[in-house]
Design a protein around this motif. Sequence first.
Motif: not given
Length: 312
Positions: A155-160, A162-183
Amino acid sequence: MSGAIAALAIALGAWPLAAQQAPALPFALKAIGPGVYAAIDGPKGEAGSNAGFVIGDDGVLVVDSFYNEAATKALIGEIHRLTPLPIRYVVNTHYHIDHTGGDAVLREAGAIIVAHKNERGWVRTENAHLFGERVTPALQARIAALALPDVTTDAPLTIWLGQRKVEVQPVLGHTGGDLAVRVPDAHVLFAGDLLWRHVSPNIIDGNVAEWIATADAMATDAGVTSFVPGHGDVATAADVKDFAGYLRDLRALVAKERKAGLSGAALVTAALPEFKQKHGDWEAFGYFAPKELGFMDDELAGKKRRPVPVGE
């Protein structure tokens, strides 16, 4: 010291200037936003894939860890050169060893390993099939000892940081177990192997229909201006569209040959010339394209082998 005297001193060993120069990095480190860096594999492929990192207020988050541990150690050195903050996390975009091979090194440096929940069941069991007959006992042993993730999610996960937000997002296509990381504040997306910039992809585990949909969504994401692919240089939305087009052409060509009654080696032989005409200038095309056509044939036939999620 004049140039002539310096040259003589070096020749005599009296002034070891060469020893003072840092060794070349196995990757190119590129600043792509405030405190956001892409580590792009060098021309010799010494790192094995791309990686990167995000510097926050109270720590650093790394994305992927290369194949070669020496490259991972060099990445840690670059992080420490840029900031005194601790390395707190490494997020794996998927389980393949060219992106997880240095996880243990990062754990030793203080990082918590974050991954898709399917990775924990696959990283030590599925990596061998990527190498086929080329797998050796030494490689098997290395795969069996790969670090397991500490935190897993589907499921989507937010990692902080400090005050900087990083979003970890499950996505489909390459392996069946992929994550994208958004800043979000830097408008950067680390896409892992969901994106290959002008490099023919490895689709051994992929679902290409899902992958095309993911690439289309990335290409039209107004919140992202820079994409870090798993392989190839830093990309733009136009590069993502090109990659989606590559996958579309692959699927369409194979579907056409299957409709004509071809399959297996005969299909690959028939489809390859047209595929080469469209994308033959992509890096690694000669190696991956015949395999891609075969995997796509299996996928459309419903007989493609893909990793199966393992129960917790």
